[in-house]
Design a protein around this motif. Structure first.
Motif, mmCIF file in Angstrom:
data_model
loop_
_atom_site.group_PDB
_atom_site.id
_atom_site.type_symbol
_atom_site.label_atom_id
_atom_site.label_comp_id
_atom_site.label_asym_id
_atom_site.label_seq_id
_atom_site.Cartn_x
_atom_site.Cartn_y
_atom_site.Cartn_z
ATOM 1 N N SER A 81 -0.101 3.263 -12.567
ATOM 2 C CA SER A 81 -0.891 3.349 -11.345
ATOM 3 C C SER A 81 -1.451 1.985 -10.945
ATOM 4 O O SER A 81 -1.368 1.588 -9.776
ATOM 5 C CB SER A 81 -2.027 4.361 -11.522
ATOM 6 N N ILE A 82 -1.990 1.238 -11.922
ATOM 7 C CA ILE A 82 -2.574 -0.060 -11.582
ATOM 8 C C ILE A 82 -1.492 -1.046 -11.146
ATOM 9 O O ILE A 82 -1.693 -1.844 -10.225
ATOM 10 C CB ILE A 82 -3.429 -0.610 -12.762
ATOM 11 N N GLU A 83 -0.319 -0.970 -11.774
ATOM 12 C CA GLU A 83 0.774 -1.853 -11.365
ATOM 13 C C GLU A 83 1.187 -1.565 -9.928
ATOM 14 O O GLU A 83 1.349 -2.479 -9.126
ATOM 15 C CB GLU A 83 1.979 -1.672 -12.292
ATOM 16 N N PHE A 84 1.353 -0.291 -9.606
ATOM 17 C CA PHE A 84 1.770 0.060 -8.244
ATOM 18 C C PHE A 84 0.701 -0.350 -7.228
ATOM 19 O O PHE A 84 1.011 -0.874 -6.164
ATOM 20 C CB PHE A 84 2.033 1.571 -8.128
ATOM 21 N N VAL A 85 -0.559 -0.097 -7.576
ATOM 22 C CA VAL A 85 -1.638 -0.427 -6.634
ATOM 23 C C VAL A 85 -1.679 -1.934 -6.385
ATOM 24 O O VAL A 85 -1.717 -2.389 -5.230
ATOM 25 C CB VAL A 85 -3.000 0.083 -7.155
ATOM 26 N N THR A 86 -1.643 -2.732 -7.445
ATOM 27 C CA THR A 86 -1.753 -4.188 -7.234
ATOM 28 C C THR A 86 -0.495 -4.729 -6.551
ATOM 29 O O THR A 86 -0.585 -5.588 -5.677
ATOM 30 C CB THR A 86 -2.037 -4.947 -8.549
ATOM 31 N N ASN A 87 0.681 -4.216 -6.926
ATOM 32 C CA ASN A 87 1.909 -4.662 -6.254
ATOM 33 C C ASN A 87 1.836 -4.353 -4.764
ATOM 34 O O ASN A 87 2.169 -5.195 -3.930
ATOM 35 C CB ASN A 87 3.145 -3.975 -6.841
ATOM 36 N N ALA A 88 1.423 -3.127 -4.431
ATOM 37 C CA ALA A 88 1.382 -2.726 -3.021
ATOM 38 C C ALA A 88 0.390 -3.601 -2.251
ATOM 39 O O ALA A 88 0.677 -4.058 -1.143
ATOM 40 C CB ALA A 88 0.994 -1.251 -2.902
ATOM 41 N N LEU A 89 -0.777 -3.880 -2.856
ATOM 42 C CA LEU A 89 -1.782 -4.674 -2.146
ATOM 43 C C LEU A 89 -1.344 -6.124 -1.981
ATOM 44 O O LEU A 89 -1.712 -6.785 -1.011
ATOM 45 C CB LEU A 89 -3.128 -4.610 -2.886
ATOM 46 N N ARG A 90 -0.541 -6.622 -2.931
ATOM 47 C CA ARG A 90 -0.086 -8.022 -2.832
ATOM 48 C C ARG A 90 1.209 -8.157 -2.044
ATOM 49 O O ARG A 90 1.739 -9.249 -1.917
ATOM 50 C CB ARG A 90 0.151 -8.581 -4.239
ATOM 51 N N GLY A 91 1.772 -7.021 -1.613
ATOM 52 C CA GLY A 91 3.036 -7.071 -0.884
ATOM 53 C C GLY A 91 4.216 -7.366 -1.796
ATOM 54 O O GLY A 91 5.288 -7.767 -1.323
ATOM 55 N N GLU A 92 4.046 -7.173 -3.101
ATOM 56 C CA GLU A 92 5.140 -7.396 -4.058
ATOM 57 C C GLU A 92 5.936 -6.100 -4.231
ATOM 58 O O GLU A 92 5.417 -5.003 -3.972
ATOM 59 C CB GLU A 92 4.568 -7.784 -5.429
ATOM 60 N N GLU A 126 5.770 5.845 -3.746
ATOM 61 C CA GLU A 126 5.736 5.992 -2.283
ATOM 62 C C GLU A 126 4.339 6.333 -1.778
ATOM 63 O O GLU A 126 3.875 5.795 -0.774
ATOM 64 C CB GLU A 126 6.736 7.057 -1.843
ATOM 65 N N LEU A 127 3.646 7.229 -2.517
ATOM 66 C CA LEU A 127 2.296 7.625 -2.107
ATOM 67 C C LEU A 127 1.355 6.417 -2.114
ATOM 68 O O LEU A 127 0.593 6.189 -1.159
ATOM 69 C CB LEU A 127 1.786 8.720 -3.062
ATOM 70 N N ILE A 128 1.415 5.645 -3.182
ATOM 71 C CA ILE A 128 0.509 4.482 -3.297
ATOM 72 C C ILE A 128 0.850 3.447 -2.221
ATOM 73 O O ILE A 128 -0.036 2.871 -1.582
ATOM 74 C CB ILE A 128 0.574 3.893 -4.718
ATOM 75 N N ARG A 129 2.117 3.241 -1.987
ATOM 76 C CA ARG A 129 2.515 2.288 -0.943
ATOM 77 C C ARG A 129 1.965 2.727 0.420
ATOM 78 O O ARG A 129 1.448 1.928 1.182
ATOM 79 C CB ARG A 129 4.034 2.178 -0.910
ATOM 80 N N ASP A 130 2.030 4.035 0.681
ATOM 81 C CA ASP A 130 1.502 4.543 1.959
ATOM 82 C C ASP A 130 -0.013 4.358 2.045
ATOM 83 O O ASP A 130 -0.531 3.897 3.057
ATOM 84 C CB ASP A 130 1.803 6.042 2.113
ATOM 85 N N ILE A 131 -0.708 4.755 0.964
ATOM 86 C CA ILE A 131 -2.178 4.665 0.994
ATOM 87 C C ILE A 131 -2.617 3.218 1.183
ATOM 88 O O ILE A 131 -3.585 2.931 1.889
ATOM 89 C CB ILE A 131 -2.778 5.263 -0.303
ATOM 90 N N ALA A 132 -1.905 2.295 0.549
ATOM 91 C CA ALA A 132 -2.271 0.874 0.658
ATOM 92 C C ALA A 132 -1.779 0.270 1.970
ATOM 93 O O ALA A 132 -2.021 -0.910 2.226
ATOM 94 C CB ALA A 132 -1.699 0.104 -0.536
ATOM 95 N N ASP A 133 -1.076 1.073 2.752
ATOM 96 C CA ASP A 133 -0.552 0.608 4.033
ATOM 97 C C ASP A 133 0.290 -0.661 3.833
ATOM 98 O O ASP A 133 0.119 -1.668 4.514
ATOM 99 C CB ASP A 133 -1.737 0.334 4.983
ATOM 100 N N SER A 134 1.177 -0.580 2.840
ATOM 101 C CA SER A 134 1.935 -1.755 2.412
ATOM 102 C C SER A 134 3.402 -1.612 2.801
ATOM 103 O O SER A 134 3.926 -0.500 2.896
ATOM 104 C CB SER A 134 1.814 -1.859 0.884
ATOM 105 N N SER A 135 4.076 -2.719 2.996
ATOM 106 C CA SER A 135 5.509 -2.650 3.315
ATOM 107 C C SER A 135 6.343 -3.112 2.125
ATOM 108 O O SER A 135 7.507 -3.506 2.273
ATOM 109 C CB SER A 135 5.816 -3.474 4.568
#
Ligand code: NAD
Length: 318
Positions: free
Chosen positions: A189-200, A253-262
């Motif tokens: 979860s933390i990996e996905f959240v930080t990746n999504a927020l950093r655009g990685e 996919e859920l985390i990417r959506d919540i973080a509004d990340s591409s």
């Protein structure tokens, strides 16, 4: 006032447990070596007369001023990156640390709670896992230092109960997430959240069809507290986690959506012994503890993303 000792109190779950115990009117002594936790996790509690933080390695005997009436043993690294980095420290804290905390609880006639893990089920052949399932564990694989030392810790605690009358319970914690998880510690979860927020890219291990069930950390702290303090928990083992099961690819996919990340979702080869399925049967916790997770994944993930958005911004000024 009742006094609880929380070993691992500056860690991710331990710090939320300290918050909860203090909110319910208990005095708290947190003991931590800061091996994987951080004093910052409990910095908001500093200066309170009912809270004390002691830096100490629980592999060494503890001599805290007592009496304490409840000993929570959460002191153990728990993330997959730690299994490669500090496997021996993990084995000793689950062996010697558990012995020293049992000794302390016995000295004061206190209750003890051991934080064990769903990993003791290994790569389970039964699904979902009930407490009566004995597991499918590789004793010599790369995850063994964690899985097997937790199994040893459970044995030690229950032996002390049988032989010395220690009032003890074990909680088997399933994947938990939320604010204060250590950055870069390798948990999904933390990996996905930080990746999504950093655009990685969000890195999904294998094809992503393996399942995980995530429990928000405040729900977990509530379950742990109930397992300690409710009557009729002595000698019991409880699965604590969220039975709502999703595939790793769905979480990405859920985390990417919540973080509004591409961010792109990228697949990498599976790690040896990485469990395929993990889902708690929490029927016993529901019945005996009247507990179940209250926070839906989408809400918990939103709170987690919001927290990391703020903390990543502080850690990485642009
Ligand atoms: P964490 O690494 O954030 O917390 C563990 C804490 O214990 C850290 O603060 C660390 O510094 C401390 N510690 C480690 N060795 C120590 C020692 N020798 N002496 C004193 N302190 C020591 O991990 P967490 O996720 O908060 O896990 C807490 C407990 O819950 C652990 O027992 C872990 O095995 C269990 N658990 C957690 C999860 C999860 O999803 N987070 C899942 C299953 C089990």
């Amino acid at each position: 006032m009742n006094t609880a000792l929380v070993a691992g109190g500056a860690g991710f779950i331990g710090s939320h447990l300290c918050d909860r115990l203090l909110a319910s009117g208990r005095r708290v002594i947190a003991v931590d070596s800061f091996l994987t936790g951080r004093p910052e996790n409990v910095a908001h509690l500093a200066g309170r007369p009912d809270f004390q933080l002691i830096e100490h390695d629980v592999c060494e005997p503890l001599d805290v001023e007592g009496p304490v009436d409840a000993v929570f043993h959460l002191a153990s690294p728990a993330s997959p990156t730690d299994f490669d980095r500090i496997p021996e420290e993990i084995m000793w804290v689950n062996a010697l640390g558990t012995r020293n905390l049992c000794d302390l609880a016995q000295r004061d006639g206190a209750r003890l709670l051991l934080a064990s893990t769903s990993e003791i089920y290994g790569d389970p052949l039964e699904h979902p896992q009930r407490e009566s399932y004995f597991g499918n564990v590789n004793p010599i694989g790369p995850r063994a230092p964690y899985d097997e030392s937790k199994r040893f810790a459970e044995s030690l605690v229950m032996m002390r109960r049988r032989m010395h009358g220690l009032n003890a319970r074990v909680v088997r914690i399933f994947n938990t997430y939320g604010p204060r998880m250590r950055l870069g510690d390798g948990r999904m979860s933390i990996e996905f959240v930080t990746n999504a927020l950093r655009g990685e890219p969000l890195t999904v291990v294998g094809d992503g069809s393996q399942t995980r069930s995530l429990c928000f950390v405040t729900d977990m702290a509530a379950g742990i507290s109930r397992a300690m303090y409710l009557p009729a928990t002595d000698g019991q083992v409880f699965n604590l986690g969220n039975p709502s099961e999703h595939s790793v690819a769905e979480y990405a996919e859920l985390i990417r959506d919540i973080a509004d990340s591409s961010s792109e979702i990228r697949h990498v080869p599976a790690r040896p012994d990485d469990p395929q399925r993990r889902q708690p049967d929490i029927g016993r916790a529901r019945k005996v503890l009247d507990w179940q997770p209250e926070i839906a994944p989408v809400d918990g993930l939103r709170r987690t993303v919001d927290w990391y958005r703020e903390h990543l911004a502080l850690a990485e000024p642009s």
